[in-house]
Design an enzyme around this catalytic site. Structure first.
Site, PDB file in Angstrom:
ATOM      1  N   GLU A   1       0.797  -1.227   0.000  1.00 24.96           N
ATOM      2  CA  GLU A   1       0.000   0.000   0.000  1.00 24.96           C
ATOM      3  C   GLU A   1       0.830   1.278   0.000  1.00 24.96           C
ATOM      4  O   GLU A   1       0.514   2.219   0.731  1.00 24.96           O
ATOM      5  CB  GLU A   1      -0.922  -0.035   1.219  1.00 24.96           C
ATOM      6  CG  GLU A   1      -0.214   0.033   2.598  1.00 24.96           C
ATOM      7  CD  GLU A   1       0.172  -1.316   3.200  1.00 24.96           C
ATOM      8  OE1 GLU A   1       0.396  -2.275   2.421  1.00 24.96           O
ATOM      9  OE2 GLU A   1       0.256  -1.404   4.434  1.00 24.96           O
TER      10      GLU A   1
ATOM     11  N   HIS B   1      -8.113  -3.877  -1.224  1.00 29.57           N
ATOM     12  CA  HIS B   1      -7.317  -3.995  -0.007  1.00 29.57           C
ATOM     13  C   HIS B   1      -6.239  -2.901   0.065  1.00 29.57           C
ATOM     14  O   HIS B   1      -6.145  -2.179   1.058  1.00 29.57           O
ATOM     15  CB  HIS B   1      -6.681  -5.394   0.057  1.00 29.57           C
ATOM     16  CG  HIS B   1      -5.830  -5.630   1.260  1.00 29.57           C
ATOM     17  ND1 HIS B   1      -6.260  -6.339   2.356  1.00 29.57           N
ATOM     18  CD2 HIS B   1      -4.566  -5.238   1.557  1.00 29.57           C
ATOM     19  CE1 HIS B   1      -5.305  -6.374   3.268  1.00 29.57           C
ATOM     20  NE2 HIS B   1      -4.257  -5.714   2.806  1.00 29.57           N
ATOM     21  N   GLU B   2      -5.462  -2.781  -0.987  1.00 28.23           N
ATOM     22  CA  GLU B   2      -4.376  -1.790  -0.941  1.00 28.23           C
ATOM     23  C   GLU B   2      -4.934  -0.370  -0.890  1.00 28.23           C
ATOM     24  O   GLU B   2      -4.394   0.490  -0.205  1.00 28.23           O
ATOM     25  CB  GLU B   2      -3.408  -1.973  -2.119  1.00 28.23           C
ATOM     26  CG  GLU B   2      -2.776  -3.375  -2.232  1.00 28.23           C
ATOM     27  CD  GLU B   2      -2.224  -3.952  -0.941  1.00 28.23           C
ATOM     28  OE1 GLU B   2      -1.862  -3.183  -0.024  1.00 28.23           O
ATOM     29  OE2 GLU B   2      -2.164  -5.200  -0.817  1.00 28.23           O
TER      30      GLU B   2
ATOM     31  N   HIS C   1      -6.033   0.539   2.633  1.00 29.66           N
ATOM     32  CA  HIS C   1      -4.918   0.930   3.507  1.00 29.66           C
ATOM     33  C   HIS C   1      -4.699   2.447   3.508  1.00 29.66           C
ATOM     34  O   HIS C   1      -4.067   2.970   4.426  1.00 29.66           O
ATOM     35  CB  HIS C   1      -3.622   0.263   3.048  1.00 29.66           C
ATOM     36  CG  HIS C   1      -3.368  -1.082   3.662  1.00 29.66           C
ATOM     37  ND1 HIS C   1      -3.360  -1.296   5.027  1.00 29.66           N
ATOM     38  CD2 HIS C   1      -3.046  -2.273   3.096  1.00 29.66           C
ATOM     39  CE1 HIS C   1      -3.061  -2.579   5.260  1.00 29.66           C
ATOM     40  NE2 HIS C   1      -2.873  -3.194   4.112  1.00 29.66           N
TER      41      HIS C   1
ATOM     42  N   GLU D   1      -3.892  -4.335   9.197  1.00 31.35           N
ATOM     43  CA  GLU D   1      -4.388  -5.380   8.292  1.00 31.35           C
ATOM     44  C   GLU D   1      -5.818  -5.828   8.602  1.00 31.35           C
ATOM     45  O   GLU D   1      -6.572  -6.163   7.690  1.00 31.35           O
ATOM     46  CB  GLU D   1      -3.431  -6.572   8.276  1.00 31.35           C
ATOM     47  CG  GLU D   1      -2.016  -6.230   7.780  1.00 31.35           C
ATOM     48  CD  GLU D   1      -1.954  -5.665   6.360  1.00 31.35           C
ATOM     49  OE1 GLU D   1      -2.957  -5.781   5.620  1.00 31.35           O
ATOM     50  OE2 GLU D   1      -0.908  -5.077   5.995  1.00 31.35           O
TER      51      GLU D   1
ATOM     52  N   ASP E   1       9.590 -10.812   9.603  1.00 34.50           N
ATOM     53  CA  ASP E   1       9.395 -11.546   8.344  1.00 34.50           C
ATOM     54  C   ASP E   1       9.063 -13.025   8.547  1.00 34.50           C
ATOM     55  O   ASP E   1       8.570 -13.682   7.642  1.00 34.50           O
ATOM     56  CB  ASP E   1      10.663 -11.493   7.480  1.00 34.50           C
ATOM     57  CG  ASP E   1      10.912 -10.109   6.939  1.00 34.50           C
ATOM     58  OD1 ASP E   1       9.960  -9.319   6.890  1.00 34.50           O
ATOM     59  OD2 ASP E   1      12.062  -9.829   6.557  1.00 34.50           O
TER      60      ASP E   1
ATOM     61  N   TYR F   1      -5.150 -10.345   9.710  1.00 32.40           N
ATOM     62  CA  TYR F   1      -6.061 -10.012   8.610  1.00 32.40           C
ATOM     63  C   TYR F   1      -7.497 -10.456   8.915  1.00 32.40           C
ATOM     64  O   TYR F   1      -8.393  -9.649   9.118  1.00 32.40           O
ATOM     65  CB  TYR F   1      -5.610 -10.709   7.322  1.00 32.40           C
ATOM     66  CG  TYR F   1      -4.321 -10.162   6.738  1.00 32.40           C
ATOM     67  CD1 TYR F   1      -4.344  -9.334   5.622  1.00 32.40           C
ATOM     68  CD2 TYR F   1      -3.086 -10.486   7.288  1.00 32.40           C
ATOM     69  CE1 TYR F   1      -3.170  -8.835   5.062  1.00 32.40           C
ATOM     70  CE2 TYR F   1      -1.917  -9.986   6.743  1.00 32.40           C
ATOM     71  CZ  TYR F   1      -1.959  -9.161   5.633  1.00 32.40           C
ATOM     72  OH  TYR F   1      -0.804  -8.669   5.099  1.00 32.40           O
TER      73      TYR F   1
END
Ligand code: BES
Ligand code: ZN
Length: 646
Positions: free
Chosen positions: A317, A341-342, A345, A364, A419, A427
């Site tokens: 995003e 979704h993006e 954001h 998220e 990560d 989410y």
């Protein structure tokens, strides 16, 4: 609002897509799952190796950054970088403007990773700096002693060819095959690998940049982009709104622009430009309905950038310019929820930002909730329901596989690399929590709340605990008979899904269940299944809920009837290939190889590597594919999968 003021401190968490096993959903009920899992150290406030306790964390300490924004905070960044495609380096300087909490603070601490720093100057004179010890997850602290009263410092540096947040692609790795390409991916803790800065989501900076490139290429950033700028190899950008470092982004390539609406357009390599603009033509409408429901879009333009297939995520995003994988250009708009979704954001994440990576669910979960709402507004209730069921199944699969501690929205990531932890929890569980509140107080009331929330915290970075305090002062006070604090705590601090949580359902999928069952018991032949009106969603639901074991003959029948091995839809292909690997269906293996070698989106390839790694033959196959794919994979995709092929 004073009460919930801008957080100061430092942190983070990041996650990589790892998680969802694509096999059938666990039969376990939520309650069972929760009952069998124990949350470690529940009531003990034990400190980690850096002495951080749970209460430090609740108040927003960012344990994924070395920086000291509570003492000296960077407020503006002026970048001047040249992209050298021969040495794979960005070379130049970052000039930082700072604000001191008190005049006595002169030691500025920045985050870096593998940067070659040649000089640090203030007012044109060298100033002393030291680099700390290297931490494998966090990089290296850069400490600079500023002359008293001086508020601008310039760091001259070059990035490493292996920078974790930059991918340099050869012409062969692009669609056009003629020009090289570069893109950055900063979330969660990779901005520090291409800019020395305070790499914490609670430090917001405005920025300017000058980017020099080979003359034939265009540079774009998460900032003001002028589609008509002459291609002269020197590009200027400004980002006037303060953003967290993980949203700073740059891409360089043979890019062309096509407008999709008044405020929306797409940048892509020429070969993809038309198909991308067509696929995503509803972006402007999405922007409009989101503004109407959740308040004004704060970022001027909203454009998309289509990346080469090695982009390790579905989307990112980056403000004003979302970065998008080409794997969602399906030809039928079936995967455009990624764009919703993006775009979402822009409100949840970019306008109101998680203060630390522990609070990722604030980004998220809210975004996933908004995504469903946007999809419903544009494509209707049936599609919304189907997507909600598919999301819910992904969540169930993760819950079946994850440790209890990793099922908590406000996850404890001390000592962990962001990560390495990526799941559907922030989410889909986050979104489910918000959907429950919506159902309890009514949609209109919840929409009004969200609009106010985005306004009250605009351009702020907040913790989970700030959000809870805000809820207490707003919805919990307004609707004491409908909401209670205990239930909210369960959602945020307990594993699993609370009992009686909303459970998405879709009539369209009830039919698919019947069809699948009839085929499995042999009363209907594959060729006789009428799939004329099936969308991607029906296909995914049909395939994802197959029993774990199918015979080669059954797979052949499906493949013959529906040509699944050659489907052009990357999501359907993923589900089919998961089944093929689990059942060693060899006719699909050429496609599987090709898929692994040509796609770098981790969410699509990682589950396949994991499934392959379960048998010696599978592993040998995975190894071959990985070796061939590796030079083209992004560093994050390499790191996430190399363990499966060793
Ligand atoms: N911001 C995320 C990607 C991300 C999250 C990168 C955490 C690094 C750390 C982005 O918005 C995202 O969620 N992408 C998903 C989209 C999907 C859920 C629609 C993806 O890439 O698959
Ligand atoms: Zn997201």
């Amino acid at each position: 609002m004073k009460k919930y003021g801008l957080l100061t401190g430092a942190v983070c968490l990041p996650l990589l897509f790892a998680c969802s096993e694509n096999n059938s959903v666990s039969e376990k009920t939520q309650a069972d799952a929760a009952a069998h899992k124990e949350v470690a150290n529940e009531s003990v406030d034990n400190a980690d190796s850096r002495g951080l306790t749970q209460s430090d964390i609740a108040s927003g300490v960012d344990y994924h950054s070395f920086s000291n924004p509570n003492e000296i905070r960077v407020t503006h960044l002026n970048l001047d970088l040249t992209a050298n495609f021969d040495t794979k380096q960005l070379v130049g300087y970052a000039e930082l403007q700072v604000e001191r909490a008190s005049p006595q603070f002169n030691d500025l601490v920045l985050d870096t990773r593998a940067l070659d720093i040649s000089e640090v100057t203030a007012q044109g004179k060298p100033v002393p700096f030291t680099l700390g010890e290297k931490d494998k997850d966090l990089g290296t602290a850069l400490s600079i002693t500023l002359p008293e009263g001086v508020n601008t410092v310039k760091v001259a540096y070059a990035t490493s060819a292996e920078a974790s947040g930059v991918q340099w692609l050869t012409p062969a790795q692009t669609a056009g095959k003629e020009h090289p390409f570069l893109f950055t991916q900063a979330q969660a803790v990779h901005a520090r690998s291409f800019i020395p800065l305070q790499d914490s989501p609670q430090v917001r900076v405005t920025y300017n940049a000058t980017i020099k490139t080979p003359e034939s290429l265009l540079a774009v950033m998460s900032a003001s982009n002028d589609p008509d700028t002459p291609r002269d190899g020197e590009y200027e950008f400004t980002m006037p709104q303060p953003i967290p470092s993980y949203l700073i982004a740059l891409a360089i390539g043979d890019l062309k622009f096509k407008a999709m609406g008044e405020r929306t357009g797409v940048y892509a390599e020429p070969a993809l430009l038309e198909s991308a603009a067509k696929e995503f033509e509803d972006t402007e409408a999405m922007l409009e309905v989101t503004e109407k429901t959740y308040g004004p879009y704060q970022w001027d333009r909203y454009d998309l950038l289509i990346l080469p297939p090695s982009f390790p995520f579905g989307g990112m995003e980056n403000p004003r310019l979302s970065f998008i994988t080409p794997t969602v250009i399906a030809g039928d708009k079936s995967l455009v929820s990624l764009i919703a979704h993006e775009l979402a954001h822009s409100w949840s994440g970019n306008t109101v930002t998680n203060a630390t990576w522990r609070d990722l669910w604030l980004n998220e979960g809210f975004t996933t909730y908004l995504t469903y709402r946007i999809m419903e507004m544009i494509y209707g209730n049936d599609r919304f329901k189907k997507e909600a069921v598919l999301g819910y199944q992904d969540l169930q699969n993760d819950i079946a596989a994850l440790e209890a501690n990793d099922e908590i929205l406000a996850i404890d990531l001390r000592g962990r690399n962001p990560d390495d932890v990526f799941s559907n929890i922030p989410y889909e569980k986050g979104a489910l929590f918000l959907r429950e509140i919506e159902h309890k107080i009514g949609r209109e009331n919840f929409d009004a709340f969200l609009m106010q929330y985005f306004q009250d915290f605009a351009f702020k970075s907040i913790t989970t605990d700030t959000f809870i305090a805000y809820l207490e002062d707003t919805l919990l006070a307004q609707y004491p008979d409908k909401l209670d604090a205990k239930r909210i705590n369960t959602w945020i601090f307990e594993p699993g899904i609370p009992q009686d949580a909303p459970k998405p359902e879709s009539d369209a999928f009830v039919k698919i269940d019947k069809t699948r069952a009839a085929w499995l018991e042999g009363s209907v032949k594959a060729v006789d299944i009428d799939t004329t009106n099936w969308t991607v969603h029906e296909w995914l639901y049909f395939l994802n809920n197959m029993p774990t074991t199918l015979s080669t003959q059954q797979l052949e029948k499906l493949d013959t009837a529906f040509a699944l091995t050659s489907t052009q839809n990357n999501e359907i292909a993923h589900s089919w290939l998961m089944i093929a690997v689990a059942n060693k269906y060899e006719p699909a293996y050429d496609r599987l190889y090709d898929y692994l070698v040509s796609i770098g989106r981790n969410k699509l390839v990682k589950p396949l590597y994991r499934e392959l790694s379960k048998t010696p033959d599978g592993k040998a196959f995975a190894k071959r594919a990985f070796e061939e794919a590796k030079p083209g994979y992004h560093p994050l995709t390499v790191k996430a999968n190399e363990g499966y092929v060793q």
